[in-house]
Scaffold this motif. Structure first.
Motif, PDB file in Angstrom:
ATOM      1  N   ASP A 390       0.028   0.730   8.408  1.00 38.62           N
ATOM      2  CA  ASP A 390      -1.385   1.033   8.620  1.00 38.62           C
ATOM      3  C   ASP A 390      -2.190   1.002   7.333  1.00 38.62           C
ATOM      4  O   ASP A 390      -3.396   0.737   7.357  1.00 38.62           O
ATOM      5  CB  ASP A 390      -1.520   2.406   9.284  1.00 38.62           C
ATOM      6  CG  ASP A 390      -0.885   2.424  10.665  1.00 38.62           C
ATOM      7  OD1 ASP A 390      -0.822   1.348  11.287  1.00 38.62           O
ATOM      8  OD2 ASP A 390      -0.456   3.505  11.103  1.00 38.62           O
ATOM      9  N   GLY A 391      -1.573   1.304   6.228  1.00 38.16           N
ATOM     10  CA  GLY A 391      -2.295   1.328   4.964  1.00 38.16           C
ATOM     11  C   GLY A 391      -1.339   1.244   3.789  1.00 38.16           C
ATOM     12  O   GLY A 391      -0.110   1.190   3.942  1.00 38.16           O
ATOM     13  N   ALA A 392      -1.901   1.237   2.591  1.00 39.64           N
ATOM     14  CA  ALA A 392      -1.079   1.118   1.387  1.00 39.64           C
ATOM     15  C   ALA A 392      -0.207   2.343   1.170  1.00 39.64           C
ATOM     16  O   ALA A 392       0.878   2.232   0.597  1.00 39.64           O
ATOM     17  CB  ALA A 392      -1.978   0.891   0.163  1.00 39.64           C
ATOM     18  N   ALA A 457      -3.296  -5.259   3.116  1.00 39.22           N
ATOM     19  CA  ALA A 457      -3.570  -6.520   2.409  1.00 39.22           C
ATOM     20  C   ALA A 457      -4.292  -6.261   1.096  1.00 39.22           C
ATOM     21  O   ALA A 457      -4.004  -6.909   0.072  1.00 39.22           O
ATOM     22  CB  ALA A 457      -4.392  -7.448   3.302  1.00 39.22           C
ATOM     23  N   ALA A 458      -5.230  -5.308   1.094  1.00 38.94           N
ATOM     24  CA  ALA A 458      -5.949  -4.999  -0.147  1.00 38.94           C
ATOM     25  C   ALA A 458      -4.993  -4.423  -1.197  1.00 38.94           C
ATOM     26  O   ALA A 458      -5.110  -4.725  -2.394  1.00 38.94           O
ATOM     27  CB  ALA A 458      -7.077  -4.016   0.144  1.00 38.94           C
ATOM     28  N   GLU A 500       7.207  -4.775  -1.209  1.00 39.61           N
ATOM     29  CA  GLU A 500       6.169  -4.324  -0.279  1.00 39.61           C
ATOM     30  C   GLU A 500       5.738  -5.451   0.656  1.00 39.61           C
ATOM     31  O   GLU A 500       5.348  -5.203   1.801  1.00 39.61           O
ATOM     32  CB  GLU A 500       4.971  -3.795  -1.074  1.00 39.61           C
ATOM     33  CG  GLU A 500       3.944  -3.079  -0.231  1.00 39.61           C
ATOM     34  CD  GLU A 500       2.888  -2.390  -1.078  1.00 39.61           C
ATOM     35  OE1 GLU A 500       1.774  -2.163  -0.567  1.00 39.61           O
ATOM     36  OE2 GLU A 500       3.182  -2.074  -2.244  1.00 39.61           O
ATOM     37  N   ALA A 501       5.818  -6.695   0.190  1.00 44.58           N
ATOM     38  CA  ALA A 501       5.432  -7.832   1.036  1.00 44.58           C
ATOM     39  C   ALA A 501       6.428  -8.087   2.152  1.00 44.58           C
ATOM     40  O   ALA A 501       6.125  -8.850   3.080  1.00 44.58           O
ATOM     41  CB  ALA A 501       5.285  -9.088   0.177  1.00 44.58           C
ATOM     42  N   LEU A 502       7.616  -7.486   2.088  1.00 46.83           N
ATOM     43  CA  LEU A 502       8.603  -7.692   3.143  1.00 46.83           C
ATOM     44  C   LEU A 502       8.221  -7.043   4.464  1.00 46.83           C
ATOM     45  O   LEU A 502       8.871  -7.275   5.480  1.00 46.83           O
ATOM     46  CB  LEU A 502       9.970  -7.129   2.695  1.00 46.83           C
ATOM     47  CG  LEU A 502      10.622  -7.798   1.485  1.00 46.83           C
ATOM     48  CD1 LEU A 502      11.914  -7.101   1.137  1.00 46.83           C
ATOM     49  CD2 LEU A 502      10.875  -9.271   1.764  1.00 46.83           C
ATOM     50  N   ALA A 506       4.063 -12.915   7.460  1.00 44.72           N
ATOM     51  CA  ALA A 506       3.134 -13.864   6.830  1.00 44.72           C
ATOM     52  C   ALA A 506       2.881 -13.531   5.366  1.00 44.72           C
ATOM     53  O   ALA A 506       2.574 -14.423   4.562  1.00 44.72           O
ATOM     54  CB  ALA A 506       1.817 -13.877   7.605  1.00 44.72           C
ATOM     55  N   ALA A 507       2.998 -12.256   5.014  1.00 43.94           N
ATOM     56  CA  ALA A 507       2.680 -11.861   3.640  1.00 43.94           C
ATOM     57  C   ALA A 507       3.782 -12.224   2.659  1.00 43.94           C
ATOM     58  O   ALA A 507       3.507 -12.498   1.483  1.00 43.94           O
ATOM     59  CB  ALA A 507       2.418 -10.352   3.576  1.00 43.94           C
TER      60      ALA A 507
END
Length: 795
Positions: A390-392, A457-458, A500-502, A506-507
């Motif tokens: 949901d968020g960072a 994403a941010a 974190e991209a895992l 798509a990221a």
């Protein structure tokens, strides 16, 4: 009325008095002997002859201890024994005396003992006077105890002890300042020691709270500080200094605890006043101190106490999350305030050090959050591509792990970074300050996304920008330490953002591609390439795996794009600097091993991957400094052929051995042409062993005739070539294989002949053979030697 003690008690008193008289007489005799010796030495001429040895031939025994030292030991022991005797008298015999007798004994004995040092000092008996004065001071303590037991038995013990300590301190101080007694070293330090107790004991007796007790300790420390600064006598100064540090340290610690645990502004204000009092004492002592290092140390303590006081006041009215920023602001403002006060240099330096300490402690509070931001994303390995969080904040930690007061962490690191970057001007310290400022600024950006709970994403974009920024700093940095620090921070950040991209399918490829490009671009700087070039290859390897997995490929198919990384490494390595060449090759080799591991489940694909690895290695072996890789390339090609044959279910050993033996023999021929001194075993031995021995083992279990026939023909050809060119390895190996192969072929017939012969024939033949060998033993021995010489003459 006159009191007469019992006979037993009177006898004990008389014995004690006689013992004291004997001890006193022995001391006076020893003193007289020493004085006579001193007077004789003073009257003797400057160049006195050596003392004559008595007629007996023995020199007088040398004393093992100096007379004054022995005298001091005796005096101390005597004073201790007299004190013990006085205590025993007070505790045991006190009840047998009346009030008048008690007063007479107490007053008379104490006054006499306290007056005795005056005549002793007049006669030069300083050590004796010190011992007697110590006894007198101990008697005054016993007097106070006796007074409490008789006249103030119902009074509070703590309150009476406070008053007695004050009276004793004043009395001992007055006694120590008398014209003749001031020569003694004991009374004034004893008065200072007693002076540590009155205020503390009065506060305890009055049932005061912790604030009053801490204040009493600090006031006592202030008095000790004043005495230490104004009194020139060393013993008094040392005692006062010890008291100031002891009472002041305890009071400051108590005030600090009160400030930290204050439940409201009022309690915080009282604790702040105590801390400021302690800081004022330290500043006053620093201003009067003559040693600069002492002044600096006291200034550091004063600065920390002042920050604790003001920060505690701010903490009491602010939310809990602003506690660290409150103390940090006070610490940052401390040097500016001290600079405007025009204080001495040592005090200003101490304030700066105190400010640095406060900033360091503030950074320590952010370390747990930085650890969560770096290590938390690794948990996505176990739940890869389970969906974007949901968020960072959810990307790095759960709500249970997230620190409750993390909201102000970026502010803390940003303030420290700004202070270090803008205020440190000294050349020697500026380099270290820049490193710390860079690290603090990096930590600010690192923890900012989870603290603000940015979108997922941010948060990834912020970490990507942070990686690019630290790489840019490393590229432009002039100092080596700054560049190394920036490289380490960039590498650590890239790992965190990669994990974190895992979370999202798509990221992952997008982030890994960006990281690979960033590190590849940084590799254009030669001084960075030893780190950035292999890092780019590592990210490229991860990108190949992620792209293949995202496309739904099987692991053995992912191995093919992974092989692009060692191919690129083989092309790039010669063009990099000397320090980066080996790291690039190691990274490429690791990627090749990963490709082989991915292809293991599918033998046909594994054979292809091994062949491609052999081709890449062969290309690298063309470089003059990597000729040794040619052997590895040959081994990879052989392995590739073996895996392919195994995939085709080929069981003939010649299919596996000949592809390896023929290149080995070719290499042996080339080696012999370049180096004529190379032996045939080193040149041809490995190839012949691989070509002949596995086939020989298969021939012994083969029921058909084709393999033994072909093997025998090949062994015969090898033997003839060895004999023709005088090569030991072909001759020996070929002949041995030929003989064993022939034996295998003749074995069935030998068995048939053996079965057809009578039982007595084999022993008879064996005996006959032994007779022939024995008769021609010498000639056979010469034949063996001749064969050995022939073989020895071959290569």
């Amino acid at each position: 009325m006159t009191y007469s003690p019992p006979p037993a008690e009177e006898l004990r008193l008389i014995d004690a008095e006689l013992w004291q008289l004997d001890a006193r007489r022995a001391h006076l005799l020893a003193r007289r002997t020493w004085l006579v010796t001193v007077l004789r030495q003073a009257a003797a001429p400057a160049q006195a002859p050596a003392p004559a040895i008595p007629a007996s031939g023995f020199a007088p025994a040398r004393a093992e201890a100096a007379v004054p030292r022995v005298q001091n030991v005796l005096l101390v022991l005597g004073g201790v024994l007299l004190t013990v005797a006085a205590i025993a008298f007070t505790l045991v015999s006190w009840g047998h005396l009346g009030i008048a007798g008690r007063a007479l004994v107490l007053g008379g004995v104490t006054a006499a003992v306290l007056a005795a040092p005056v005549p002793l000092l007049a006669r030069g008996l300083r050590s004796t006077g010190e011992a007697v004065a110590g006894l007198g001071l101990a008697l005054t303590v016993l007097d106070a105890y006796a007074l409490h037991e008789v006249a103030f038995a119902g009074a509070d013990s703590t309150g009476f002890a406070a008053g007695a300590a004050a009276v004793l301190a004043a009395g001992w101080a007055a006694y120590g300042t008398l014209p003749r007694v001031r020569e003694l070293r004991l009374p004034l330090p004893a008065a200072l020691a007693a002076g540590q107790l009155p205020l503390l004991l009065w506060a305890v007796a009055a049932g005061a709270g912790p604030s009053v007790i801490a204040g009493a300790l600090l006031v006592t420390a202030a008095g000790d500080t004043a005495v230490a600064l104004r009194w020139a006598v060393p013993a008094v100064r040392v005692t006062a200094t010890a008291g100031a540090f002891g009472a002041g340290g305890c009071g400051a610690l108590a005030a600090g605890w009160l400030s930290w645990s204050a439940s409201g502004p009022g309690a915080a204000a009282r604790a702040a006043l105590l801390l400021l009092l302690a800081a004022g004492i330290a500043v006053a002592a620093g201003l009067r101190s003559r040693a600069e290092e002492h002044t600096t140390g006291l200034s550091v303590a004063a600065g920390l106490l002042a920050v604790g006081a003001l920060g505690g006041l701010a903490r009491s009215v602010l939310p809990a999350m602003w506690t660290v920023p409150a103390y940090l602001v006070c610490g940052v403002a401390l040097p500016a305030v001290v600079r405007r006060a025009a204080l001495p240099r040592a005090l200003r330096r101490g304030a700066v050090l105190a400010s640095v300490a406060v900033q360091g402690l503030a950074l320590v509070t952010v370390v747990p959050l930085v650890g969560i931001a770096l290590l938390g994303p690794a948990s996505w390995v176990a739940r890869i591509w389970s969906g974007a969080p949901d968020g960072a904040r959810a990307a790095v930690a759960t709500e249970e792990v997230w620190p409750p007061y993390a909201g102000t962490a970026p502010l803390v690191t940003a303030v420290v970074a700004a202070v270090l970057a803008l205020t440190v001007r000294d050349g020697a310290l500026r380099a270290r300050a820049r490193l710390t400022a860079l690290t603090a600024a990096w930590a600010t950006v690192l923890v900012l996304p989870p603290v603000l709970d940015m979108p997922y994403a941010a948060g990834l974009m912020v970490l990507g920008v942070l990686t690019a920024g630290t790489l840019a700093v490393a590229a432009r940095a002039r100092g080596g330490d700054l560049a190394v620090t920036a490289l380490v921070l960039a590498s650590v950040t890239s790992v965190a953002v990669g994990f974190e991209a895992l979370a999202a399918r798509a990221a992952t490829p997008s982030v890994l591609a960006v990281l690979a490009v960033l590190f590849a671009a940084a590799s254009t700087r030669a001084r960075l390439s030893p780190v950035t070039a292999p890092a780019a290859l590592v990210h490229a390897t991860a990108l190949a795996c992620a792209a293949g997995a995202a496309a739904g490929w099987a692991p053995q198919h992912i191995a093919l794009p992974v092989l692009a990384v060692p191919a690129v490494a083989a092309l790039v390595a010669p063009r990099t600097g000397g320090a980066a060449r080996v790291p690039v090759e190691v990274a490429g080799g690791a990627a090749g091993l990963l490709a082989v591991a991915l292809a293991v489940p599918a033998p046909p694909m594994l054979a292809l991957v091994l062949a491609l690895c052999g081709a890449i290695t062969a290309g690298a072996a063309l470089r003059p400094d990597r000729r040794a890789l040619g052997h590895a390339s040959a081994a990879l090609f052989v392995l590739a052929s073996w895996v392919r044959l195994a995939a085709w279910e080929v069981t003939a050993p010649e299919a596996y051995t000949l592809p390896a033996a023929l290149p080995a023999l070719v290499v042996g021929v080339l080696r012999r042409r370049r180096d004529v001194r190379a032996s045939s075993w080193a040149a041809y031995g490995p190839g012949l062993v691989v070509a002949l021995l596995p086939s020989l083992a298969a021939a012994w279990t083969d029921a058909h005739w084709q393999r033994p026939l072909l093997l025998g023909a090949a062994a015969l050809l090898v033997t003839l070539l060895g004999a023709r060119h005088r090569l030991k390895a072909p001759l020996v190996l070929g002949g041995a294989v030929l003989a064993l192969d022939a034996l295998h072929e003749l074995a069935p017939y030998l068995v048939q002949v053996t079965d057809a012969l009578p039982r007595w024939v084999p022993p008879a033949l064996a005996g006959l053979l032994l007779l022939v060998v024995g008769a021609t033993y010498e000639r056979r021995l010469r034949d063996v030697r001749r064969v050995r010489e022939v073989l020895g003459g071959m290569d």
